[in-house]
Design an enzyme around this catalytic site. Structure first.
Site, mmCIF file in Angstrom:
data_model
loop_
_atom_site.group_PDB
_atom_site.id
_atom_site.type_symbol
_atom_site.label_atom_id
_atom_site.label_comp_id
_atom_site.label_asym_id
_atom_site.label_seq_id
_atom_site.Cartn_x
_atom_site.Cartn_y
_atom_site.Cartn_z
ATOM 1 C CB CYS A 1 -64.444 71.700 37.879
ATOM 2 S SG CYS A 1 -62.704 71.319 37.604
ATOM 3 C CB CYS B 1 -62.795 72.252 34.622
ATOM 4 S SG CYS B 1 -62.534 70.757 35.567
ATOM 5 C CG ASP B 2 -65.658 74.952 33.858
ATOM 6 O OD1 ASP B 2 -65.173 74.506 32.804
ATOM 7 O OD2 ASP B 2 -66.561 74.383 34.493
#
Length: 311
Positions: A133, A136-137
């Site tokens: 992701c 997300c990261d």
């Protein structure tokens, strides 16, 4: 009979349980074999959920969700569901142990799972530099070099996204050709921060206690080997939706799904089957973000409340 059965205990399922119980659904049951929380509990760092002031692990992040839901009366049936089918105006839920339950309404929140590659070191560094992701990261690798694996739309699109954050992005694909939209590929090739590495495969993910440090890659045409020094490795080689509970005895699906197996819903999370709803990563066009899954769960629960009032 259960008023609302929720299949799946991730952010979508738990949010659905919270909104259903607080909304007056007296008999709401969450079906989840293990402790609820979903795949996000495997994440080492959560930073992009509104209101979270400090970086927390996925496990710590989801713990209060469970407690809150159970406090408002959500029941937890610790069993895996094998199949959901419809009988007349209600649903029959078959558990893996052969036990059956009946429900007036059902919310499918079983999510999905990014495909794994089996590369050496993948499991060891999953959530410690290996990610699926970018949204997300990606921020954790601001102004750093990262690598992306894959040759489809998602891989190329996420490489472009990461190029806005990172110093450099290596896009690794085992073939020279890509399966993405031509315009997307053109945008990636015109981005100076993206270096294409084809036809290459990743042989090993290396690192230490702090996480990923490098990748060992090999050119499949020349057998040339290289070492990429990167702290982040993003894998986009496919995604499996967990829709097995929809499969009927005659191999048909309980409700309409798209070509990828995702459940087709409208904006209120209704499927084409009356009384059946879906939320989170299992549905079509799911953004695959915790905050979006939570929103889906709340929406589905509100739709259930309305449905139960009229049926």
């Amino acid at each position: 009979m259960i008023d609302c059965a929720i299949i799946g205990g991730g952010p979508a399922g738990l949010s659905a349980g919270l909104y259903a119980t607080r909304g007056g659904v007296k008999n709401a049951v969450l079906f989840e074999k293990g402790m609820p929380g979903g795949q996000i509990t495997g994440s080492s760092e959560i930073e992009n959920y509104p209101g979270v002031k400090e970086v927390v692990s996925g496990l710590d992040f989801m713990q209060p969700w469970q407690e809150q839901c159970f406090r408002f009366g959500l029941k937890h049936e610790m069993t895996a569901v094998q199949r959901v089918s419809k009988k007349d105006s209600h649903f029959v839920i078959l558990a893996e142990d052969g036990k059956t339950f009946e429900a007036k309404s059902v919310i499918i929140a079983t999510g999905g799972s990014p495909k794994r590659t089996g590369i050496k070191g993948e499991s060891e560094y999953w959530g410690k530099g290996v990610s699926t992701c970018a949204t997300c990261d990606g921020f954790f690798y601001k102004n750093k070099e990262v690598a992306v694996l894959g040759g489809g739309d998602t891989a190329v699109e996420e490489a472009i996204y990461l190029a806005n954050i990172c110093k450099k992005v290596y896009l690794i694909h085992r073939r020279d050709g890509f399966r993405c939209a031509p315009i997307t590929l053109e945008h990636a090739k015109n981005n100076d921060k993206i270096e294409f590495l084809t036809p290459y495969v990743v042989e090993e993910i290396k690192g230490d206690a702090s996480g990923v440090s490098s990748l060992s890659i090999k050119n499949t045409a020349t057998n040339e080997k290289r070492e990429l020094v990167v702290p982040g490795f993003f894998i986009f080689v496919g995604y499996d939706v967990n829709n097995a509970v929809l499969k009927q005895e005659d191999n048909s699906m309980l409700c309409k799904c798209d070509e990828y197996g995702s459940i087709v819903v409208d904006f209120s999370m209704k499927t084409n089957v009356q009384g059946l709803f879906a939320a989170g990563d299992i549905r079509i066009f799911a953004p695959k973000q915790v905050v979006c899954a939570a929103s889906d769960g709340a929406t589905a629960a509100l739709s259930v409340i309305s449905y139960l009032e009229h049926h």
